[in-house]
Design a protein around this motif. Structure first.
Motif, PDB file in Angstrom:
ATOM      1  N   ASP A  75       0.824  -1.213   0.000  1.00 25.58           N
ATOM      2  CA  ASP A  75       0.000   0.000   0.000  1.00 25.58           C
ATOM      3  C   ASP A  75       0.858   1.263   0.000  1.00 25.58           C
ATOM      4  N   ASN A  77       3.637   2.084   1.779  1.00 24.87           N
ATOM      5  CA  ASN A  77       4.355   2.525   2.966  1.00 24.87           C
ATOM      6  C   ASN A  77       5.835   2.138   2.846  1.00 24.87           C
ATOM      7  N   ALA A 123       2.546  11.869   9.990  1.00 20.50           N
ATOM      8  CA  ALA A 123       1.774  11.532   8.792  1.00 20.50           C
ATOM      9  C   ALA A 123       2.072  10.103   8.338  1.00 20.50           C
ATOM     10  N   ALA A 124       3.343   9.667   8.468  1.00 17.23           N
ATOM     11  CA  ALA A 124       3.699   8.299   8.089  1.00 17.23           C
ATOM     12  C   ALA A 124       2.961   7.291   8.960  1.00 17.23           C
ATOM     13  N   HIS A 127      -0.648   7.221   7.782  1.00 22.03           N
ATOM     14  CA  HIS A 127      -0.755   6.437   6.546  1.00 22.03           C
ATOM     15  C   HIS A 127      -0.729   4.948   6.866  1.00 22.03           C
ATOM     16  N   MET A 128       0.162   4.543   7.777  1.00 24.12           N
ATOM     17  CA  MET A 128       0.223   3.133   8.160  1.00 24.12           C
ATOM     18  C   MET A 128      -1.096   2.679   8.777  1.00 24.12           C
ATOM     19  N   THR A 130      -4.029   3.877   8.272  1.00 26.46           N
ATOM     20  CA  THR A 130      -5.013   3.772   7.194  1.00 26.46           C
ATOM     21  C   THR A 130      -4.874   2.440   6.472  1.00 26.46           C
ATOM     22  N   SER A 131      -3.642   2.074   6.153  1.00 28.62           N
ATOM     23  CA  SER A 131      -3.389   0.802   5.465  1.00 28.62           C
ATOM     24  C   SER A 131      -3.770  -0.386   6.334  1.00 28.62           C
ATOM     25  N   TYR A 252      -0.308  13.294  11.957  1.00 28.32           N
ATOM     26  CA  TYR A 252      -1.100  12.061  12.039  1.00 28.32           C
ATOM     27  C   TYR A 252      -2.548  12.317  11.640  1.00 28.32           C
ATOM     28  N   GLN A 255      -3.707  12.445   8.101  1.00 28.99           N
ATOM     29  CA  GLN A 255      -3.805  11.190   7.357  1.00 28.99           C
ATOM     30  C   GLN A 255      -4.882  10.260   7.910  1.00 28.99           C
ATOM     31  N   PHE A 256      -5.082  10.330   9.238  1.00 31.15           N
ATOM     32  CA  PHE A 256      -6.034   9.419   9.876  1.00 31.15           C
ATOM     33  C   PHE A 256      -6.728  10.192  10.994  1.00 31.15           C
TER      34      PHE A 256
END
Length: 316
Positions: A75, A77, A123-124, A127-128, A130-131, A252, A255-256
């Motif tokens: 995805d 990451n 943000a990373a 994103h994680m 979310t995945s 964070y 992104q989520f």
């Protein structure tokens, strides 16, 4: 990362012969971290990380970790996958340990992050998460809240050799945190150890998220609280940087989305994270073998963080 198990050049050369990734040029032990033995391996083809899994990492858990990494990588990451050999086998045996040859990611971990870097790291994680909403596998947290009181009992009064009175203060703090611990927040797969040394960066860009061997299923917002305790303070836990703390949360949330309940629980989750790392650092401080190539970390740095979270609402 650390080095507990020594690997000879001959054994490593034979190990690499199972792969199509060149011949061994050099291997250097990596001292950072406390969980497994790690080497930076250079071959005629590329660079890799060799990880040998020590007693704290159960071989039965490796499929969860590796599947989680594959899921995240698929995805987009920036995570390191374990590489299979010619026969498609990723989990090997080397020097009496389970072992994996792992992708090498470029970038460096930052010891004094800027607000921009903290925003990118937050943000990373977003994103994680979310995945990972689509990752169905589960693993109980072996260092979750229900283990902290037994962990303190295992350390026992020996913990007072780190600082007099530490056992009694920790016992009281644990009782308070556990009485308030949230039981109704969303549960998901989390990293649970996203310290600055587990994020690789080039400038303000995240190029790698590494060291997933504490990954588990637990309160999702706890992952962010762990990150806040580790990024927003200096190494000694003496100085809080409000700009870093805010940037992590903002990155964070971009992104989520955080619910009101999750935001409201962050202070108690952070206090719990402080106790978790105080206890595991104390155990390692008392029990790390004298000949291990590993950097012990100061348990009191997390007591100082806990005091800061008790004094002020650092998420306000």
């Amino acid at each position: 990362m650390a080095v507990y198990t020594q690997v000879s050049a001959e054994a490593l050369g034979a190990f690499l012969a199972r792969y199509d990734h060149g011949e061994l040029l050099s291997a250097k032990g990596i001292a950072e971290g406390v969980q497994n033995s790690n080497y930076l391996v250079e071959t005629t083809a590329d660079r890799f990380i060799l990880t040998l899994y020590e007693e704290r990492t159960s071989t039965e858990d490796l499929p969860f970790f590796l599947d989680m990494l594959d899921h995240l990588a698929s995805d987009g990451n920036p995570v390191p996958r374990a590489l299979p050999d010619r026969d498609g086998v990723a989990i090997q045996q080397l020097a009496g340990r389970s072992a994996c040859l792992i992708e090498f990611l470029t970038g460096v971990s930052v010891s004094h992050p800027t607000a921009a870097q903290a925003y990118a790291a937050g943000a990373a994680m977003g994103h994680m998460h979310t995945s990972l909403a689509g990752f169905a596998q589960t693993r109980a947290n072996p260092l979750g809240a229900d283990t902290w009181q037994p962990f303190l009992a295992r350390c026992g009064r020996a913990i007072d050799s780190i600082e007099p009175g530490l056992f009694d203060r920790t016992e009281a703090a644990l009782a308070s945190v556990l009485a308030q611990w949230p039981r109704d927040l969303p549960i998901a797969a989390i990293h649970s150890d996203l310290f600055p040394d587990n994020v690789l960066m080039l400038g303000d860009r995240v190029t790698g998220v590494i060291d997933f061997y504490f990954a588990c299923t637990d309160i999702r917002a706890y992952d962010l609280a762990v990150m806040h305790t580790s990024w927003a303070f200096d190494g000694n836990g003496e100085n809080y940087n409000a700009a870093i703390g805010k940037a992590l949360i903002d990155g964070y949330a971009g992104q989520f989305a955080l619910s009101d309940a999750e935001r409201g629980a962050l202070p108690i989750l952070a206090r719990g994270a402080c106790l978790r790392f105080l206890l595991t650092r104390a155990w390692d401080w008392l029990n790390t073998p004298a000949d291990a190539l590993v950097t012990r970390k100061d348990p009191l740095a997390y007591w100082r963080r806990l005091e800061a979270y008790l004094k002020d609402d650092l998420f306000a």
